[in-house]
Write a protein that holds these residues in place. Structure first.
Motif, short mmCIF file in Angstrom:
data_model
loop_
_atom_site.label_atom_id
_atom_site.label_comp_id
_atom_site.label_asym_id
_atom_site.label_seq_id
_atom_site.Cartn_x
_atom_site.Cartn_y
_atom_site.Cartn_z
N GLU A 213 0.81 -1.19 -0.04
CA GLU A 213 -0.02 0.04 -0.07
C GLU A 213 0.86 1.46 0.00
O GLU A 213 1.95 1.34 0.76
CB GLU A 213 -0.91 -0.08 1.25
N HIS A 214 0.54 2.21 -0.88
CA HIS A 214 1.18 3.51 -0.85
C HIS A 214 0.66 4.49 0.16
O HIS A 214 1.31 5.55 0.29
CB HIS A 214 1.16 3.98 -2.24
N ASP A 215 -0.62 4.25 0.58
CA ASP A 215 -1.02 5.10 1.50
C ASP A 215 -0.58 5.02 2.89
O ASP A 215 -0.96 4.24 3.85
CB ASP A 215 -2.60 5.07 1.84
N MET A 216 0.50 5.79 3.30
CA MET A 216 1.13 5.77 4.71
C MET A 216 0.28 5.90 5.78
O MET A 216 0.57 5.42 6.91
CB MET A 216 2.45 6.74 4.78
N GLY A 217 -0.80 6.85 5.71
CA GLY A 217 -1.75 6.79 6.90
C GLY A 217 -2.14 5.39 7.21
O GLY A 217 -2.27 4.98 8.39
N VAL A 218 -2.81 4.78 6.10
CA VAL A 218 -3.48 3.37 6.34
C VAL A 218 -2.47 2.52 6.81
O VAL A 218 -2.59 1.85 7.75
CB VAL A 218 -3.99 3.18 5.02
N VAL A 219 -1.33 2.56 6.40
CA VAL A 219 -0.37 1.50 6.72
C VAL A 219 0.22 1.72 7.96
O VAL A 219 0.21 0.86 8.85
CB VAL A 219 1.05 1.67 5.64
N MET A 220 0.30 2.89 8.68
CA MET A 220 0.91 3.09 9.83
C MET A 220 -0.14 2.97 11.17
O MET A 220 0.15 2.45 12.12
CB MET A 220 1.47 4.68 10.20
N ARG A 221 -1.35 3.43 10.65
CA ARG A 221 -2.63 2.76 11.51
C ARG A 221 -2.93 1.29 11.76
O ARG A 221 -3.22 0.78 12.53
CB ARG A 221 -3.83 3.53 11.22
#
Ligand SMILES: Nc1ncnc2c1ncn2[C@@H]1O[C@H](COP(=O)(O)OP(=O)(O)OP(=O)(O)O)[C@@H](O)[C@H]1O
Length: 260
Positions: A213-221
């Motif tokens: 996944e490129h969406d870092m917000g989603v990855v980090m959460r």
């Protein structure tokens, strides 16, 4: 196989394409019922890694073991039989079929009834189909698509089509789910909802998830652990917080911004 056995172990995985090393001795472990993200700038080797895990690409060398079984060298359907399901970055649903029939495709691997019994509509075949349709309805409800079952999958808004693709993979009753950019192209609200559904796949269903996944917000959460690739090499591996502050990771992403 119990969930306790469903550990994915990637060791020294190398993939070469005519002179280009897309993956260079990469290794990581995905523990059962966790979300593991594989991230990195464009061309880092994330899709190549996914394609080896699902049997689309052959590894040049190295090993991938799931529940103790060696996966490298197995064709995609044998990997699916071991309990590994994947979604695709670009939607792979048949556009004309209803959502319900698209999800029934995910049940195919689990169907015992032979072609003849199904064709003759024998009572055992009818009962089995009813059981599968019931499970399809449960899974559709799990991702919030229970009211869309009769619609053609291709007529749904893009975000819901992505959820249908996720539901189709869940219909295979996997132990490990490979999600290729599950929130790409979604609105902010759809991203939030999808992240909550993926968390539910881990927490309620006990399924392990590997996520590109490129969406870092989603990855980090969402992720319990993260592997960071750059030019085919592993540059960091650990918790979201530890990789986020890793200087090599910061450099890799800043380098990408500076060149894009
Ligand atoms: N089938 C292939 N044949 C030749 N080269 C390939 C093939 N697949 C990938 N590559 C190359 O391998 C490298 C890694 O590509 P890959 O698609 O795995 O990166 P990625 O991290 O998924 O990138 P993106 O974020 O842009 O999807 C790239 O240089 C790519 O051009």
């Amino acid at each position: 196989m119990t969930t306790g056995d469903a550990t994915l172990e990637v060791r020294d995985l190398t993939v070469r394409f005519a002179g280009l090393t897309a993956l260079d001795a990469v290794g990581f472990t995905v523990r059962p019922a966790t979300v593991h993200a594989v991230i990195g700038p464009n061309g880092a080797g994330k899709s190549t890694c996914f394609n080896v895990l699902s049997g689309v690409y052959r590894a040049t060398s190295g090993s991938v073991r799931f529940g103790g079984e060696e996966l490298t060298g197995l064709p995609p359907h044998r990997i699916a039989d071991l309990g590994i399901a994947r979604t695709f970055q670009n939607l792979a649903l048949p556009p004309g079929a209803t959502v319900e029939d698209s999800l029934m495709l995910g049940r195919h691997r689990l169907t015992r009834t032979g072609f003849v019994a199904a064709g003759l509509k024998l009572p055992s075949a009818v009962r089995e189909e009813a059981r599968h349709r019931e499970r399809v309805r449960e899974i559709a409800a799990f991702v919030g698509l229970e009211d869309q079952l009769a619609r053609p999958a291709g007529a749904l808004p893009y975000g819901q089509q992505k959820l249908a693709e996720l539901a189709r993979a869940l219909c295979m009753e996997p132990k490990l789910l490979l999600l290729d950019e599950p929130v790409a192209g979604m609105t902010a609200g759809e991203r939030r909802d999808t992240a909550a559904i993926v968390a539910g796949v881990r927490d309620s269903l006990g399924i392990s998830v590997v996520l590109v996944e490129h969406d870092m917000g989603v990855v980090m959460r969402l992720a319990d652990s993260v592997t960071v690739l750059d030019f085919g090499r592993l540059i960091a591996d650990g918790t979201p917080a530890s990789v986020q502050s890793d200087p090599a990771v910061v450099r890799a992403y800043l380098g990408e911004e500076a060149t894009s």
